[in-house]
Design a protein around this motif. Sequence first.
Motif, PDB file in Angstrom:
ATOM      1  N   ARG A  79      44.733  60.010   4.708  1.00 41.56           N
ATOM      2  CA  ARG A  79      44.287  58.428   4.369  1.00 41.56           C
ATOM      3  C   ARG A  79      45.235  57.898   3.287  1.00 41.56           C
ATOM      4  N   ASP A  80      45.533  56.602   3.532  1.00 41.76           N
ATOM      5  CA  ASP A  80      46.279  55.928   2.668  1.00 41.76           C
ATOM      6  C   ASP A  80      45.647  55.307   1.290  1.00 41.76           C
ATOM      7  N   ASP A  81      44.518  55.585   1.198  1.00 39.56           N
ATOM      8  CA  ASP A  81      43.792  55.339  -0.062  1.00 39.56           C
ATOM      9  C   ASP A  81      42.447  56.140  -0.294  1.00 39.56           C
ATOM     10  N   PHE A  82      42.305  56.499  -1.571  1.00 40.59           N
ATOM     11  CA  PHE A  82      40.975  57.243  -1.751  1.00 40.59           C
ATOM     12  C   PHE A  82      40.988  57.370  -3.330  1.00 40.59           C
ATOM     13  N   SER A  83      39.578  57.608  -3.629  1.00 41.59           N
ATOM     14  CA  SER A  83      39.410  57.771  -5.074  1.00 41.59           C
ATOM     15  C   SER A  83      39.377  59.108  -5.568  1.00 41.59           C
ATOM     16  N   MET A  84      39.186  59.308  -6.787  1.00 34.54           N
ATOM     17  CA  MET A  84      39.017  60.709  -7.394  1.00 34.54           C
ATOM     18  C   MET A  84      37.651  61.340  -6.750  1.00 34.54           C
ATOM     19  N   GLU A  85      36.521  60.420  -6.694  1.00 35.77           N
ATOM     20  CA  GLU A  85      35.306  60.783  -6.108  1.00 35.77           C
ATOM     21  C   GLU A  85      35.570  61.575  -4.769  1.00 35.77           C
ATOM     22  N   ASP A  86      36.294  61.069  -3.953  1.00 34.13           N
ATOM     23  CA  ASP A  86      36.783  61.408  -2.592  1.00 34.13           C
ATOM     24  C   ASP A  86      37.450  62.716  -2.926  1.00 34.13           C
ATOM     25  N   VAL A  87      38.100  62.893  -3.788  1.00 35.86           N
ATOM     26  CA  VAL A  87      38.802  64.383  -4.026  1.00 35.86           C
ATOM     27  C   VAL A  87      37.870  65.313  -4.132  1.00 35.86           C
ATOM     28  N   PHE A  88      37.002  65.125  -5.089  1.00 33.81           N
ATOM     29  CA  PHE A  88      35.921  65.898  -5.596  1.00 33.81           C
ATOM     30  C   PHE A  88      34.819  66.252  -4.495  1.00 33.81           C
ATOM     31  N   HIS A 137      48.030  73.357  -4.443  1.00 34.14           N
ATOM     32  CA  HIS A 137      48.931  72.323  -4.315  1.00 34.14           C
ATOM     33  C   HIS A 137      48.360  71.063  -3.811  1.00 34.14           C
ATOM     34  N   LEU A 138      47.619  71.248  -2.633  1.00 33.49           N
ATOM     35  CA  LEU A 138      47.156  70.317  -1.894  1.00 33.49           C
ATOM     36  C   LEU A 138      45.976  69.619  -2.898  1.00 33.49           C
ATOM     37  N   PHE A 139      45.456  70.306  -3.498  1.00 32.53           N
ATOM     38  CA  PHE A 139      44.445  69.676  -4.391  1.00 32.53           C
ATOM     39  C   PHE A 139      44.908  68.704  -5.452  1.00 32.53           C
ATOM     40  N   THR A 140      45.913  69.296  -6.101  1.00 35.00           N
ATOM     41  CA  THR A 140      46.740  68.683  -7.443  1.00 35.00           C
ATOM     42  C   THR A 140      47.712  67.282  -6.695  1.00 35.00           C
ATOM     43  N   THR A 141      47.899  67.332  -5.658  1.00 38.77           N
ATOM     44  CA  THR A 141      48.503  66.430  -4.925  1.00 38.77           C
ATOM     45  C   THR A 141      47.554  65.154  -4.649  1.00 38.77           C
ATOM     46  N   ALA A 142      46.410  65.562  -4.175  1.00 35.98           N
ATOM     47  CA  ALA A 142      45.142  64.623  -3.875  1.00 35.98           C
ATOM     48  C   ALA A 142      45.036  63.913  -5.403  1.00 35.98           C
ATOM     49  N   VAL A 143      44.577  64.799  -6.302  1.00 29.61           N
ATOM     50  CA  VAL A 143      44.444  64.209  -7.817  1.00 29.61           C
ATOM     51  C   VAL A 143      45.456  63.413  -8.172  1.00 29.61           C
ATOM     52  N   CYS A 144      46.660  63.615  -7.947  1.00 25.35           N
ATOM     53  CA  CYS A 144      48.010  62.855  -8.721  1.00 25.35           C
ATOM     54  C   CYS A 144      47.866  61.445  -7.680  1.00 25.35           C
ATOM     55  N   ARG A 145      47.704  61.480  -6.488  1.00 24.02           N
ATOM     56  CA  ARG A 145      47.567  60.344  -5.735  1.00 24.02           C
ATOM     57  C   ARG A 145      46.516  59.285  -5.986  1.00 24.02           C
ATOM     58  N   ALA A 146      45.336  59.975  -6.269  1.00 24.68           N
ATOM     59  CA  ALA A 146      44.007  59.062  -6.627  1.00 24.68           C
ATOM     60  C   ALA A 146      44.081  58.518  -8.125  1.00 24.68           C
ATOM     61  N   HIS A 160      41.169  71.093 -16.365  1.00 20.24           N
ATOM     62  CA  HIS A 160      40.631  72.194 -17.172  1.00 20.24           C
ATOM     63  C   HIS A 160      39.339  71.995 -17.829  1.00 20.24           C
ATOM     64  N   PHE A 161      39.122  70.875 -18.135  1.00 19.87           N
ATOM     65  CA  PHE A 161      37.611  70.291 -18.632  1.00 19.87           C
ATOM     66  C   PHE A 161      36.781  70.070 -17.616  1.00 19.87           C
ATOM     67  N   THR A 162      37.351  69.685 -16.428  1.00 17.91           N
ATOM     68  CA  THR A 162      36.453  69.685 -15.175  1.00 17.91           C
ATOM     69  C   THR A 162      36.048  71.079 -14.795  1.00 17.91           C
ATOM     70  N   LEU A 163      36.865  71.871 -14.869  1.00 17.71           N
ATOM     71  CA  LEU A 163      36.585  73.207 -14.235  1.00 17.71           C
ATOM     72  C   LEU A 163      35.305  73.670 -15.113  1.00 17.71           C
ATOM     73  N   PRO A 199      30.345  61.856  -9.806  1.00 16.46           N
ATOM     74  CA  PRO A 199      31.134  60.768 -10.565  1.00 16.46           C
ATOM     75  C   PRO A 199      31.436  60.833 -11.992  1.00 16.46           C
ATOM     76  N   TYR A 200      30.550  62.081 -12.628  1.00 18.67           N
ATOM     77  CA  TYR A 200      30.873  62.194 -14.000  1.00 18.67           C
ATOM     78  C   TYR A 200      32.366  62.954 -14.251  1.00 18.67           C
ATOM     79  N   LEU A 201      32.609  63.794 -13.125  1.00 17.38           N
ATOM     80  CA  LEU A 201      34.037  64.480 -13.216  1.00 17.38           C
ATOM     81  C   LEU A 201      35.181  63.402 -12.792  1.00 17.38           C
ATOM     82  N   ALA A 202      34.917  62.485 -12.115  1.00 22.68           N
ATOM     83  CA  ALA A 202      35.697  61.502 -11.567  1.00 22.68           C
ATOM     84  C   ALA A 202      36.103  60.463 -12.687  1.00 22.68           C
TER      85      ALA A 202
END
Length: 224
Positions: A79-88, A137-146, A160-163, A199-202
């Motif tokens: 996708r071209d655009d997504f949010s942090m909630e989408d990642v989680f 790596h995919l997860f980190t990439t998604a977080v950085c894009r969001a 790490h706070f998320t974890l 939503p809290y984590l995002a």
Amino acid sequence: MAGKGETKGRILDAAELLFAEHGFKETSLRTITSKAGVNLASVNYHYGDKKTLVRAVLSRYLEEFMPALKAELEVLLTRDDFSMEDVFRCVKAPLIGLNEYRHKGATIFMSLIGRGYTDVQGHLRWFILTRHEDVLHLFTTAVCRANPSLDPETLFWRLHFTLGASVFTMASTTALCEIAENDFSRTVTTEYLIERLVPYLAAGVAAPIEQSLLLVQEEPTGTR
């Protein structure tokens, strides 16, 4: 006489529950053999040492969870655009799937992950990072894009706070469900917990860096 496969399974089942409940450090091989109904030689034969057994216990879950998470992330990243909630939310289906894989699988898995950090099991973190580097790596990439404005150090702390929040919530599922039922007359599922948590984590990951923190970072060592 139990076959090799059955004996290995009994050892893993016993170790899994004991590690999740008491931690890796506090669980001895003799406690595991007693619960599994096998002798110490069986553990040594199948796994060699406790470190290898720890990895084998977690691998049962990782081999189910990581491929499912990878598939979710690969779709998201098209996708071209997504949010942090989408990642989680990519984590939701793979995590819920662990409950179908094993009874209370999501809770046990997150408890084991948490124990890996609180018990300072450096070898376990290394094992996960090297064996599943592509998914991480995919997860980190998604977080950085969001959240493209996050610098590497801020990203490190927030993940790490998320974890920590995720481990506490998922490992405490039974207690939280009982509280929700008693206080709010609500039957809580794993899916409901994740939807409450996302939503809290995002918001935490995407939060602006406070000016006070910037000042602390710039303050010379020993001035306070």
